[in-house]
Design an enzyme around this catalytic site. Structure first.
Site, PDB file in Angstrom:
ATOM      1  N   ALA A 175    -106.763   2.138  21.043  1.00 42.82           N
ATOM      2  CA  ALA A 175    -105.655   1.272  21.454  1.00 42.82           C
ATOM      3  C   ALA A 175    -106.003  -0.194  21.229  1.00 42.82           C
ATOM      4  O   ALA A 175    -105.171  -0.985  20.770  1.00 42.82           O
ATOM      5  CB  ALA A 175    -105.296   1.527  22.913  1.00 42.82           C
ATOM      6  N   ASP A 176    -107.233  -0.568  21.564  1.00 38.89           N
ATOM      7  CA  ASP A 176    -107.691  -1.937  21.311  1.00 38.89           C
ATOM      8  C   ASP A 176    -107.727  -2.244  19.819  1.00 38.89           C
ATOM      9  O   ASP A 176    -107.251  -3.287  19.358  1.00 38.89           O
ATOM     10  CB  ASP A 176    -109.099  -2.131  21.881  1.00 38.89           C
ATOM     11  CG  ASP A 176    -109.096  -2.525  23.343  1.00 38.89           C
ATOM     12  OD1 ASP A 176    -108.244  -3.318  23.751  1.00 38.89           O
ATOM     13  OD2 ASP A 176    -109.965  -2.042  24.083  1.00 38.89           O
TER      14      ASP A 176
END
Length: 403
Positions: free
Chosen positions: A166-167
């Site tokens: 996600a990052d």
């Protein structure tokens, strides 16, 4: 020449998503001025492992950047930020939503000083909506986005992806958004605000599953290494070690079947098309698995590779860093850090024939370039810098120096 060597980025970001974006830009020549609080950004403490007092996580992530220690809560610290802004192209931040507004350095204020500024804010859930104020790290967004629900073994509990996807995805979208905004500025002469959410980044890479759900209303579940749209497309056991096989078309299926001793299945109506194979998944996978258990991985590799069948080994990290293809491509490069020494890092993945990226400098020590940046960009004298440091606006100077 480096493709982005005329771009200056004021990087207020920390942790992973923002720094991943600025590293992408820095690899291709952008000047990244990493503005850290006097105590350093949070990823400097993430570990172990550490190289002395330097986090391996931080050292690996933050090459090609200059670090200045600056207290943005201090009035003179904010004034320095705005002076740096006058000659900058980009501001990048991933603080909690509303934090830059409280500091008085948000996009509306930045645009007043510098109408051409491209200002990118990365957050967990975006700058508006009912979740905007929620704290979010990668795990939380993987969970909320549905990513965990489709990752893991069949009939098991969902699991986190092995990397902070996600990052990283948000960082990639941020870098893309920044470059797109810079291109638009060439046409309009104006900067703009970029709102990147980790949640929508995950929706972007889940778009295939979301599209399938919209079409058939079947809620996807974890499938291990298998893939819902194609089969056989997963890992299998052999006599020695697991093998990954991807059959992406009916033509490949007809080529693959006889190679593994299943000639009779090539034109079997239960398996002749991908749709038919999906309808008969359990029997197909069991039959293919039994066939692959008759030989070792090495034997199957010698049979399948010459026939053009997509297949590969499941490598551990210690194997991939010594992989012959990685070595041949020069994918890992040396970087010499004043504390860590000479280490190997992953080089820029995008190969460009005329303006290639590179790892030119190692991750900076905290505040290593404070004096340099203030002298060169703001023409501050040593006595002025000393006064700012004594007033607490800048970080301490007792950091290790390069050798």
């Amino acid at each position: 020449m480096l493709a982005l060597d005329d771009i200056v980025v004021l990087d207020l970001s920390h942790a992973l998503a923002g720094p991943f974006a600025s590293t992408m830009l820095g690899d291709y020549g952008a000047e990244i001025i990493k503005i850290e609080p006097p105590g350093g950004e949070i990823a400097r403490a993430w570990g172990p492992p550490f190289y002395g007092g330097e986090s391996a996580y931080f050292v690996n992530l933050n090459r090609n950047k200059k670090s200045i220690a600056l207290d943005l809560k201090h009035p003179e610290g904010k004034a320095i930020f705005f002076r740096l802004l006058e000659r900058a192209d980009v501001v990048l931040e991933n603080l909690r939503v509303g934090a830059v507004a409280k500091l008085g350095i948000d996009y509306p204020r930045a645009r007043e000083r510098q109408p051409r500024i491209v200002y990118c804010s990365v957050s967990g859930f975006g700058q508006d909506g009912p979740y905007r104020d929620r704290a979010a790290l990668d795990l939380v967004v993987q969970a909320e986005s549905g990513m965990i629900s489709v990752t893991g073994e069949p009939r098991g509990r969902g699991v986190r992806a092995g990397v902070s996807i996600a990052d990283i995805t948000a960082g990639m979208y941020a870098a893309f958004g920044i470059l797109t905004a810079l291109r638009a500025r060439e046409k309009t002469g104006r900067g703009q605000f970029i709102d990147v959410s980790m949640l929508e980044g995950q929706l972007g890479i889940l778009s295939g599953m979301i599209g399938a759900f919209v079409a058939d209303h079947i809620v996807p579940e974890p499938m291990g290494t298998a893939y819902g749209a194609l089969l056989p497309y997963q890992t299998f056991r052999t006599k020695t070690r697991d093998i990954a096989i991807g059959i992406g078309s009916d033509k490949l299926w007809r080529a693959f079947s006889p190679l593994v001793g299943l000639t009779q299945l090539a034109d079997d109506t239960r398996y002749v098309t991908n749709a038919a194979r999906k309808a008969n998944r359990p029997s197909l996978i069991a039959t293919v698995q039994d066939a692959l258990l008759t030989k070792s991985y090495e034997e199957w590799e010698a049979i399948l590779l010459p026939a053009g069948i997509p297949m590969g080994a499941i490598n551990t990290i210690d194997k991939i860093v010594e992989h012959p293809q990685v070595a041949a491509r020069g994918a890992l490069v040396d970087s010499t850090h004043p504390v860590a020494g000479t280490i190997r890092v992953v080089g820029p993945p995008v190969r460009m024939s005329e303006t290639p990226g590179s790892v030119r400098t190692p991750a900076p020590l905290l505040g290593e370039h404070t004096d340099e940046v203030l002298r060169e960009r703001l023409a501050l004298r040593d006595d002025e810098i000393g006064r700012l440091r004594a007033a607490g606006t800048l970080g301490r100077r007792d950091v290790a120096r390069r050798v």
